[in-house]
Design an enzyme around this catalytic site. Structure first.
Site, PDB file in Angstrom:
ATOM      1  N   TYR A 184      32.580  38.275  39.281  1.00 58.23           N
ATOM      2  CA  TYR A 184      33.698  38.788  40.081  1.00 58.23           C
ATOM      3  C   TYR A 184      33.518  38.468  41.556  1.00 58.23           C
ATOM      4  O   TYR A 184      34.411  37.902  42.196  1.00 58.23           O
ATOM      5  CB  TYR A 184      33.844  40.292  39.889  1.00 58.23           C
ATOM      6  CG  TYR A 184      34.929  40.904  40.749  1.00 58.23           C
ATOM      7  CD1 TYR A 184      36.272  40.752  40.413  1.00 58.23           C
ATOM      8  CD2 TYR A 184      34.608  41.619  41.904  1.00 58.23           C
ATOM      9  CE1 TYR A 184      37.267  41.302  41.202  1.00 58.23           C
ATOM     10  CE2 TYR A 184      35.594  42.172  42.696  1.00 58.23           C
ATOM     11  CZ  TYR A 184      36.930  42.014  42.342  1.00 58.23           C
ATOM     12  OH  TYR A 184      37.919  42.551  43.140  1.00 58.23           O
ATOM     13  N   LYS A 214      35.884  35.960  44.073  1.00 60.86           N
ATOM     14  CA  LYS A 214      36.605  36.362  45.277  1.00 60.86           C
ATOM     15  C   LYS A 214      36.130  35.577  46.499  1.00 60.86           C
ATOM     16  O   LYS A 214      36.902  35.334  47.431  1.00 60.86           O
ATOM     17  CB  LYS A 214      36.451  37.868  45.498  1.00 60.86           C
ATOM     18  CG  LYS A 214      37.207  38.720  44.488  1.00 60.86           C
ATOM     19  CD  LYS A 214      38.720  38.507  44.571  1.00 60.86           C
ATOM     20  CE  LYS A 214      39.485  39.497  43.716  1.00 60.86           C
ATOM     21  NZ  LYS A 214      40.947  39.376  43.847  1.00 60.86           N
TER      22      LYS A 214
END
Length: 234
Positions: free
Chosen positions: A159, A163
């Site tokens: 994750y 990002k």
């Protein structure tokens, strides 16, 4: 902005996305891949006085994104604000030593490629706006500076890097699209299903920075990463 400002928020049927749609004060497309949830969210927003319309939109599907762009074009002829909010977490914590290629691909497909897919499809409509804005929902855990100097809640091999990749794409869009203000928003540690509702802040509180960036004045910044307090280091 013009009297009727047209916005599209992806992943807007719940959480931060829903609160962004609720708080923009614009004619807002409620992007959602689940038709039932999207229609329900749209009806709830309309009941609260929001000028909302449902946009079936799966950011991982080319045909869905093309259809969404066509819907906005046929209805309004332009788009003023695009908020790329849709995202998935994968596992958390998710050490890189245990991350799988399949898991990484799935997260990047939504969190990065999905943003590129939607943005590129909407660019012709954004280019018809007098003051176009793009806001990409990022995270403090995407900051390489913060990750290397602070404890942000465990190791993430999927994750967080997705990002960080999104941050890099945001900068490049801002460099290319000189007529559009493109920025990243860090909503904070918000209680959503992305983190099992463990966050400290409410979705409405998390939505504030994206709303502010969507309404930037003409002399506002572009190519930056921001939270409620101001700029966030890359």
């Amino acid at each position: 902005m013009s009297e009727q400002t047209i916005a599209l928020v992806t992943g807007a049927n719940k959480g931060i996305g829903y609160e962004i749609a609720a708080g923009l004060g614009m004619t807002v497309g409620v992007g959602a891949r689940d038709p039932r949830r999207g229609e329900e969210a749209t009806a709830k927003l309309q009941a609260a006085g929001v000028d909302a319309f449902f946009v079936p939109l799966d950011v991982t599907d080319d045909e869905s994104v093309v259809a969404a762009a066509r819907l906005v074009e046929e209805r309004f002829g332009r788009l003023d604000v695009l908020v790329n909010n849709a995202a998935i977490a994968g596992g958390w914590p998710d050490a890189p030593s245990t991350a799988t290629p399949e898991g990484i691909r799935a997260v990047v497909e939504t969190n990065v490629i999905g943003v590129v897919r939607v943005t590129n499809a909407m660019l012709p409509l954004l280019n018809r706006s007098p003051r176009p804005r793009i806001v990409n929902l990022s995270s403090h855990v995407a900051s390489l500076t913060l990750q290397s100097t602070q404890d942000l809640g465990g190791v993430s091999g999927t994750y967080s890097p997705s990002k960080t990749f999104l941050n890099a794409i945001t900068v490049q869009y801002a460099k290319e699209l000189e007529n559009i203000k493109v920025n990243g928003a860090c909503p904070g540690y918000v209680a959503t299903d992305l983190n099992g509702f463990q966050g400290r802040d409410t979705p409405a509180e998390g939505a504030r920075i994206a709303i502010r960036l969507a309404k930037l004045p003409d002399d506002g910044p572009t190519g930056g990463l921001f939270d409620h307090a101001g700029p966030v280091p890359w």
